[in-house]
Motif scaffolding. Structure first.
Motif, short mmCIF file in Angstrom:
data_model
loop_
_atom_site.label_atom_id
_atom_site.label_comp_id
_atom_site.label_asym_id
_atom_site.label_seq_id
_atom_site.Cartn_x
_atom_site.Cartn_y
_atom_site.Cartn_z
N UNK A 264 -4.25 16.85 19.30
CA UNK A 264 -3.53 17.10 20.56
C UNK A 264 -2.21 16.32 20.58
N UNK A 265 -2.27 15.06 20.15
CA UNK A 265 -1.06 14.22 20.15
C UNK A 265 -0.06 14.70 19.09
N UNK A 266 -0.56 14.96 17.89
CA UNK A 266 0.35 15.39 16.82
C UNK A 266 0.89 16.79 17.08
N UNK A 267 0.08 17.63 17.68
CA UNK A 267 0.49 19.00 18.00
C UNK A 267 1.65 19.00 18.98
N UNK A 268 1.58 18.12 19.96
CA UNK A 268 2.65 18.01 20.95
C UNK A 268 3.96 17.62 20.26
N UNK A 269 3.88 16.64 19.38
CA UNK A 269 5.08 16.20 18.66
C UNK A 269 5.62 17.33 17.77
N UNK A 270 4.69 18.05 17.11
CA UNK A 270 5.11 19.16 16.26
C UNK A 270 5.81 20.24 17.09
N UNK A 271 5.30 20.47 18.32
CA UNK A 271 5.89 21.49 19.20
C UNK A 271 7.33 21.11 19.52
N UNK A 272 7.55 19.83 19.80
CA UNK A 272 8.91 19.38 20.11
C UNK A 272 9.82 19.55 18.90
N UNK A 273 9.35 19.13 17.75
CA UNK A 273 10.17 19.24 16.52
C UNK A 273 10.46 20.70 16.20
N UNK A 274 9.46 21.55 16.38
CA UNK A 274 9.60 22.98 16.04
C UNK A 274 10.57 23.68 17.00
N UNK A 275 10.69 23.15 18.22
CA UNK A 275 11.62 23.73 19.19
C UNK A 275 13.05 23.66 18.65
N UNK A 276 13.47 22.48 18.25
CA UNK A 276 14.81 22.29 17.73
C UNK A 276 15.00 23.08 16.44
N UNK A 277 14.02 22.94 15.56
CA UNK A 277 14.10 23.61 14.25
C UNK A 277 14.27 25.12 14.41
N UNK A 278 13.49 25.72 15.30
CA UNK A 278 13.52 27.19 15.40
C UNK A 278 14.74 27.70 16.19
N UNK A 279 15.17 26.94 17.21
CA UNK A 279 16.39 27.38 17.93
C UNK A 279 17.59 27.30 16.98
N UNK A 280 17.63 26.27 16.15
CA UNK A 280 18.68 26.19 15.13
C UNK A 280 18.57 27.37 14.16
N UNK A 281 17.35 27.72 13.84
CA UNK A 281 17.10 28.83 12.92
C UNK A 281 17.58 30.16 13.50
N UNK A 282 17.36 30.37 14.80
CA UNK A 282 17.84 31.61 15.45
C UNK A 282 19.37 31.65 15.36
N UNK A 283 19.99 30.50 15.66
CA UNK A 283 21.47 30.44 15.63
C UNK A 283 22.00 30.69 14.22
N UNK A 284 21.42 30.00 13.25
CA UNK A 284 21.98 30.12 11.90
C UNK A 284 21.75 31.51 11.33
N UNK A 285 20.85 32.28 11.94
CA UNK A 285 20.67 33.67 11.51
C UNK A 285 21.48 34.64 12.38
N UNK A 286 22.42 34.07 13.14
CA UNK A 286 23.40 34.92 13.83
C UNK A 286 23.11 35.23 15.28
N UNK A 287 22.04 34.69 15.82
CA UNK A 287 21.74 35.00 17.22
C UNK A 287 22.56 34.14 18.17
N UNK A 288 22.79 34.70 19.35
CA UNK A 288 23.49 33.99 20.40
C UNK A 288 22.42 33.28 21.26
N UNK A 289 22.34 31.97 21.15
CA UNK A 289 21.36 31.19 21.91
C UNK A 289 22.10 30.49 23.03
N UNK A 290 21.75 30.81 24.28
CA UNK A 290 22.56 30.30 25.41
C UNK A 290 21.71 29.99 26.63
#
Ligand code: PCA
Length: 329
Positions: A264-290
């Motif tokens: 539960x504790x590690x999953x929460x931290x992974x969720x936070x890390x994955x948020x940044x990682x995946x929003x960056x991933x959407x942007x670097x693949x050309x999406x408009x994130x706003x």
């Protein structure tokens, strides 16, 4: 070695082998654990770590084997499979079962809890009641991990609810379907495992979800915009069949609950890390994130108020008590 010693050793070895065959040191069991999301998603990776923790902690007595991507049971069937004992354990997005009990939808009330911190507090307020509801369905909750904040995907610029009219919308639970209805979109229920295909074939043109699921589904191939509306953070719950749980001894249960607390504790931290990682991933693949425009925000707030009122009505005193406790935190 003397002949006598050789013979004695042989007899002892044979006796040990016979004993271990008759009464094995432990009865090794394999527990299949269905997961609805892809192996590379943080929930699935976290579940794999949890599975290894239990396997190790029980000395291999219980070996948990995860089956990601809906490969053993699709998301919609996992809860029932655990309830009925088809599998001993599984992970499910509980809000998709809010039709069974409105409490299961506590994490999908628009704009009630919109950050990881809020999500943790709301869960603190709700956990006891949710566990009780699950107990009544032959389920024991082990741990729960939030998804990143939910935003909206479109294949065009959207600045108000008016812009959404008639759009085909992929829903994953009752709340998302309701949101579509209240914004003039056309909801269709689709599990995450089928999202890529739904967008590729035009069955869906929009959805509300995390950057995580958009990233997992390579949604940039079909949509252009992601609006960070931060509507809510739904949770995945890891549950065990109650009869199976009742058959475990205390030491084994402790292995499960210790591994669950870590997950539960590690999953929460992974969720936070994955948020940044995946929003960056959407942007670097050309999406408009706003961020949403003020108009879109205020339009959605109205929808949120309607949905909050409806949920409170459906969930009655128990629901109100949770929301009050959360707001007092
Ligand atoms: N992803 C899941 C549920 C919430 C989320 O962020 C999905 O879209 O099915």
């Amino acid at each position: 070695m003397t002949d006598l010693l050789k013979t004695t050793t042989g007899i002892v070895t044979a006796a040990l082998l016979a004993a271990s065959a008759a009464t094995p040191a432990f009865a090794a069991e394999k527990w299949d654990m269905p997961l609805a999301y892809p192996a590379t998603n943080f929930h699935s990776e976290n579940a794999a770590v949890f599975a290894a923790c239990v396997t190790k902690g029980t000395g291999g007595e219980i070996e948990i084997v995860t089956h990601p991507g809906g490969s053993l049971f699709g998301g919609a069937d996992i809860k029932r499979a655990v309830q009925t004992g088809q599998v001993p354990i599984g992970e499910r997005l509980l809000s998709a079962h809010a039709n069974e009990d409105p409490l299961f939808g506590i994490d999908s009330i628009p704009f009630l809890a919109t950050s990881f911190e809020d999500s943790v507090n709301l869960w603190k307020a709700a956990q006891g009641a949710v566990e009780e509801a699950l107990d009544g369905q032959n389920l024991v909750l082990l741990y729960s991990v939030p998804w990143p904040p939910q935003g909206m995907y479109f294949n065009m610029e959207v600045n108000s609810v008016d812009d959404m009219k008639g759009v085909k919308f992929r829903a994953y639970n009752a709340a998302t379907a309701k949101l579509a209805e209240l914004t003039g979109m056309l909801p269709v229920q689709i599990e995450a495992a089928e999202v890529s295909q739904a967008f590729a074939t035009g069955v869906a043109q929009s959805m509300i979800s995390s950057g995580a699921t958009g990233y997992d589904s390579k949604l940039w191939e079909n949509v252009s915009h992601f609006y960070e509306v931060d509507a809510w953070l739904p949770r995945n719950s890891i549950m065990v069949n109650k009869d199976t749980w009742a058959g475990l001894d205390d030491a084994t249960r402790k292995v499960f609950t210790d591994c669950a607390a870590t997950a539960e504790a590690e999953g929460l931290q992974k969720a936070k890390d994955y948020t940044t990682f995946t929003l960056d991933g959407l942007k670097s693949n050309g999406m408009n994130v706003a961020k949403p425009s003020d108009k879109l925000k205020s339009d959605l707030a109205v929808v949120g108020e309607t949905m909050t009122g409806e949920w409170l009505k459906a969930a009655g005193d128990k629901g109100k008590a949770i929301v009050d406790a959360y707001k007092a935190m």
